[in-house]
Design a protein around this motif. Structure first.
Motif, PDB file in Angstrom:
ATOM      1  N   LYS A 155       0.726  -1.210   0.160  1.00  0.00           N
ATOM      2  CA  LYS A 155       0.051   0.090   0.037  1.00  0.00           C
ATOM      3  C   LYS A 155       0.822   1.343  -0.069  1.00  0.00           C
ATOM      4  CE  LYS A 155      -4.341  -1.400   2.030  1.00  0.00           C
ATOM      5  NZ  LYS A 155      -5.580  -1.291   3.360  1.00  0.00           N
ATOM      6  N   LEU A 156       1.837   1.160   0.944  1.00  0.00           N
ATOM      7  CA  LEU A 156       2.823   2.158   0.777  1.00  0.00           C
ATOM      8  C   LEU A 156       3.348   2.860  -0.547  1.00  0.00           C
ATOM      9  CD1 LEU A 156       3.992   4.724   2.680  1.00  0.00           C
ATOM     10  CD2 LEU A 156       5.909   3.026   2.904  1.00  0.00           C
ATOM     11  N   LEU A 157       3.842   1.593  -1.374  1.00  0.00           N
ATOM     12  CA  LEU A 157       4.372   1.673  -2.469  1.00  0.00           C
ATOM     13  C   LEU A 157       3.381   2.168  -3.570  1.00  0.00           C
ATOM     14  CD1 LEU A 157       6.435  -1.516  -3.064  1.00  0.00           C
ATOM     15  CD2 LEU A 157       7.517   0.722  -3.132  1.00  0.00           C
ATOM     16  N   LEU A 158       2.002   1.882  -3.366  1.00  0.00           N
ATOM     17  CA  LEU A 158       1.003   2.504  -4.409  1.00  0.00           C
ATOM     18  C   LEU A 158       0.816   3.910  -4.239  1.00  0.00           C
ATOM     19  CD1 LEU A 158      -1.870  -0.466  -4.103  1.00  0.00           C
ATOM     20  CD2 LEU A 158      -0.601   0.397  -6.198  1.00  0.00           C
ATOM     21  N   ARG A 159       0.894   4.303  -2.819  1.00  0.00           N
ATOM     22  CA  ARG A 159       0.963   5.637  -2.547  1.00  0.00           C
ATOM     23  C   ARG A 159       1.914   6.536  -3.211  1.00  0.00           C
ATOM     24  NH1 ARG A 159      -0.316   7.071   3.570  1.00  0.00           N
ATOM     25  NH2 ARG A 159      -2.291   6.332   3.758  1.00  0.00           N
ATOM     26  N   LYS A 160       3.034   5.868  -3.554  1.00  0.00           N
ATOM     27  CA  LYS A 160       4.277   6.597  -3.965  1.00  0.00           C
ATOM     28  C   LYS A 160       4.332   6.535  -5.616  1.00  0.00           C
ATOM     29  CE  LYS A 160       7.355   6.099  -0.287  1.00  0.00           C
ATOM     30  NZ  LYS A 160       7.470   7.371   0.131  1.00  0.00           N
ATOM     31  N   LEU A 161       3.577   5.386  -6.265  1.00  0.00           N
ATOM     32  CA  LEU A 161       3.473   5.310  -7.669  1.00  0.00           C
ATOM     33  C   LEU A 161       2.530   6.321  -8.264  1.00  0.00           C
ATOM     34  CD1 LEU A 161       3.600   1.408  -8.171  1.00  0.00           C
ATOM     35  CD2 LEU A 161       5.566   3.207  -8.303  1.00  0.00           C
ATOM     36  N   GLY A 162       2.650   7.043  -9.268  1.00  0.00           N
ATOM     37  CA  GLY A 162       1.585   7.872 -10.107  1.00  0.00           C
ATOM     38  C   GLY A 162       0.429   6.714 -10.795  1.00  0.00           C
ATOM     39  N   PRO A 163      -0.583   7.179 -10.949  1.00  0.00           N
ATOM     40  CA  PRO A 163      -1.727   6.609 -11.448  1.00  0.00           C
ATOM     41  C   PRO A 163      -1.457   6.003 -12.986  1.00  0.00           C
ATOM     42  CG  PRO A 163      -2.114   9.055 -11.605  1.00  0.00           C
ATOM     43  CD  PRO A 163      -1.023   8.945 -10.956  1.00  0.00           C
ATOM     44  N   GLU A 164      -0.537   6.231 -13.711  1.00  0.00           N
ATOM     45  CA  GLU A 164      -0.086   5.862 -14.832  1.00  0.00           C
ATOM     46  C   GLU A 164       0.956   4.957 -14.861  1.00  0.00           C
ATOM     47  OE1 GLU A 164      -2.162   6.603 -17.192  1.00  0.00           O
ATOM     48  OE2 GLU A 164      -3.031   8.025 -15.967  1.00  0.00           O
ATOM     49  N   SER A 165       1.644   4.688 -13.651  1.00  0.00           N
ATOM     50  CA  SER A 165       2.665   3.830 -13.568  1.00  0.00           C
ATOM     51  C   SER A 165       2.309   2.564 -13.800  1.00  0.00           C
ATOM     52  CB  SER A 165       3.106   3.747 -12.091  1.00  0.00           C
ATOM     53  OG  SER A 165       4.145   2.718 -11.895  1.00  0.00           O
ATOM     54  N   ASP A 166       3.261   1.828 -14.716  1.00  0.00           N
ATOM     55  CA  ASP A 166       3.212   0.407 -15.348  1.00  0.00           C
ATOM     56  C   ASP A 166       3.306  -0.837 -14.191  1.00  0.00           C
ATOM     57  OD1 ASP A 166       3.363   1.337 -17.734  1.00  0.00           O
ATOM     58  OD2 ASP A 166       5.447   1.160 -18.186  1.00  0.00           O
ATOM     59  N   TYR A 167       3.896  -0.388 -12.874  1.00  0.00           N
ATOM     60  CA  TYR A 167       4.063  -1.309 -11.827  1.00  0.00           C
ATOM     61  C   TYR A 167       2.580  -1.305 -11.102  1.00  0.00           C
ATOM     62  CZ  TYR A 167       8.952  -0.964 -13.135  1.00  0.00           C
ATOM     63  OH  TYR A 167      10.074  -1.112 -13.585  1.00  0.00           O
ATOM     64  N   ARG A 168       1.922  -0.235 -11.273  1.00  0.00           N
ATOM     65  CA  ARG A 168       0.557  -0.186 -10.474  1.00  0.00           C
ATOM     66  C   ARG A 168      -0.346  -1.682 -10.409  1.00  0.00           C
ATOM     67  NH1 ARG A 168      -1.104   3.937  -7.781  1.00  0.00           N
ATOM     68  NH2 ARG A 168      -3.348   3.698  -6.932  1.00  0.00           N
ATOM     69  N   SER A 169      -0.481  -1.890 -11.612  1.00  0.00           N
ATOM     70  CA  SER A 169      -1.169  -3.258 -11.718  1.00  0.00           C
ATOM     71  C   SER A 169      -0.433  -4.601 -10.778  1.00  0.00           C
ATOM     72  CB  SER A 169      -1.431  -3.542 -13.205  1.00  0.00           C
ATOM     73  OG  SER A 169      -0.181  -3.847 -13.858  1.00  0.00           O
ATOM     74  N   LEU A 170       0.765  -4.360 -10.727  1.00  0.00           N
ATOM     75  CA  LEU A 170       1.482  -5.521 -10.245  1.00  0.00           C
ATOM     76  C   LEU A 170       1.304  -5.408  -8.944  1.00  0.00           C
ATOM     77  CD1 LEU A 170       4.993  -5.306 -12.221  1.00  0.00           C
ATOM     78  CD2 LEU A 170       3.319  -6.901 -12.355  1.00  0.00           C
ATOM     79  N   LEU A 171       1.440  -4.240  -8.240  1.00  0.00           N
ATOM     80  CA  LEU A 171       1.128  -4.001  -6.739  1.00  0.00           C
ATOM     81  C   LEU A 171      -0.151  -4.254  -6.455  1.00  0.00           C
ATOM     82  CD1 LEU A 171       3.389  -0.685  -5.938  1.00  0.00           C
ATOM     83  CD2 LEU A 171       3.673  -3.281  -5.159  1.00  0.00           C
TER      84      LEU A 171
END
Length: 378
Positions: A155-171
């Motif tokens: 969850k902390l990493l999700l906060r730091k990622l932008g909405p368009e990040s490619d890594y968001r779906s992985l998290l």
């Protein structure tokens, strides 16, 4: 061993079958009962006729130590193990024991011995199964801590990622898998809570996976620092204040044994409870001194009538019924502390442990034997 009603019924049936024997005056069945640190005793499991006066304990009845032609003992034996005894008293005017009566009594003693052997075996198996269930329940409970940590960090990493990040779906996928694992753990937890019927169950030895690397020494500071980092992240996500240790006493930075490594498990359970049951707006922290570890929160004080009950296995206060959990965390922490010959207690206010802590809230304090502290300070 607790004598079952089924065995008592069998004893009654066997003894009553001799009521037509005029030569028989009294029959008593004793069962061997072990006691901690003492020699086994013999407990009355049944007598005939039941209207006879209450018998003295076998050990204190001196009359039984004197041989008598009107008394015989038939052992209830399985191989070389004495499980109990059948005592027979015949009428004083009987000159000898009839052969057929002796054979009947031997047959009854053999039947009772076989049934008693099964009773002992059943108790042993139920005891083992209950110990295994308790062990599984404890280990399942401990799985919740690293699973919660994984979710917190994701969850902390999700906060730091932008909405368009490619890594968001992985998290997000990681969070979904973590939730599924939680569901499996909950099912296992429910299964482990089903208690099998048994008598007094010996405490199971609490096993934990090794906390040490294959090489190098470890101290409590090494083991507590990951827990403190995890707690800091969790507090950040919940929007509450976190207070880590302001100092590390010498005994916390000296090498420790594997047995002492479970102190980290104790602290992990106390932190989990603090985050789970205190309001999100209340601060949480760990405070260390030369004698103890204190996990505290500035939430609503636990009611006085519950301060001892919360350490019982499976106990959960009514106002926490909507919060998921098994009621094992504090019981587990207390049992581990006592295995180290330490003490875990709840004190009224964090301020009572240290004047720099809040006036209201809850403080769980772990203290250890003086010997442990002295060895660390040398």
């Amino acid at each position: 061993m607790k004598i079952s009603q089924r065995f008592k019924n069998l004893v009654r049936q066997q003894l009553n079958s001799f009521e037509t024997e005029a030569a028989v005056d009294q029959l008593i069945v004793y069962v061997a009962k072990s006691s901690d640190g003492n020699s086994p005793s013999l407990e009355v499991a049944g007598q005939w006729p039941e209207s006879k006066k209450v018998l003295k304990p076998l050990e204190s009845d001196r009359e039984l130590r004197t041989p008598s032609p009107s008394r015989r003992w038939y052992p209830l034996q399985e191989e070389s193990i004495l499980l109990g005894v059948l005592r027979v008293e015949i009428s004083d005017n009987s000159e000898e024991w009839p052969g057929y009566l002796d054979r009947r009594l031997q047959s009854s003693a053999m039947a009772l011995a076989q049934c008693l052997g099964l009773e002992f075996e059943k108790e042993r198996l139920l005891n083992e199964l209950n110990q295994q269930r308790e062990q599984i329940g404890m280990m399942v409970h401990q799985l919740r801590n690293p699973l919660a940590a994984l979710r917190t960090y994701a969850k902390l990493l999700l906060r730091k990622l932008g909405p368009e990040s490619d890594y968001r779906s992985l998290l997000e996928g990681l969070l979904n898998e973590q939730e599924q694992l939680n569901n499996y753990v909950s099912v296992l937890d429910d299964l482990s809570q089903v208690k099998l019927p048994a008598g007094k169950v010996a405490p199971a030895h609490l096993l934990l996976p090794p906390v040490f690397a294959a090489k190098g020494s470890v101290n409590l500071k090494n083991l507590l620092e990951p827990l403190i980092d995890r707690a800091s992240v969790t507090a950040n996500l919940q929007g509450r204040d976190w207070y880590g240790p302001s100092q590390w006493p010498k005994w916390m930075i000296q090498p420790i044994s594997k047995d002492e490594g479970v102190i980290a498990e104790i602290v992990a359970n106390l932190l989990e409870n603090a985050f789970k049951y205190s309001p999100d707006s209340s601060p949480i922290g760990i405070h260390l001194n030369q004698n103890a570890i204190c996990v505290w929160d500035g939430g609503i004080p636990i009611k006085e009538d519950l301060r001892e009950k919360i350490f019982n296995k499976g106990f959960r206060a009514n106002d926490s019924s909507e919060i998921s959990g098994s009621g094992l965390g504090l019981a587990f922490a207390k049992e581990l502390t006592e295995q180290l010959e330490g003490e875990l207690k709840l004190i009224n206010r964090p301020f009572d442990f240290d004047s720099n802590l809040p006036l209201e809230g809850n403080a769980f304090v772990i203290t250890f034997p003086t010997k442990l502290q002295i060895e660390k300070e040398v």
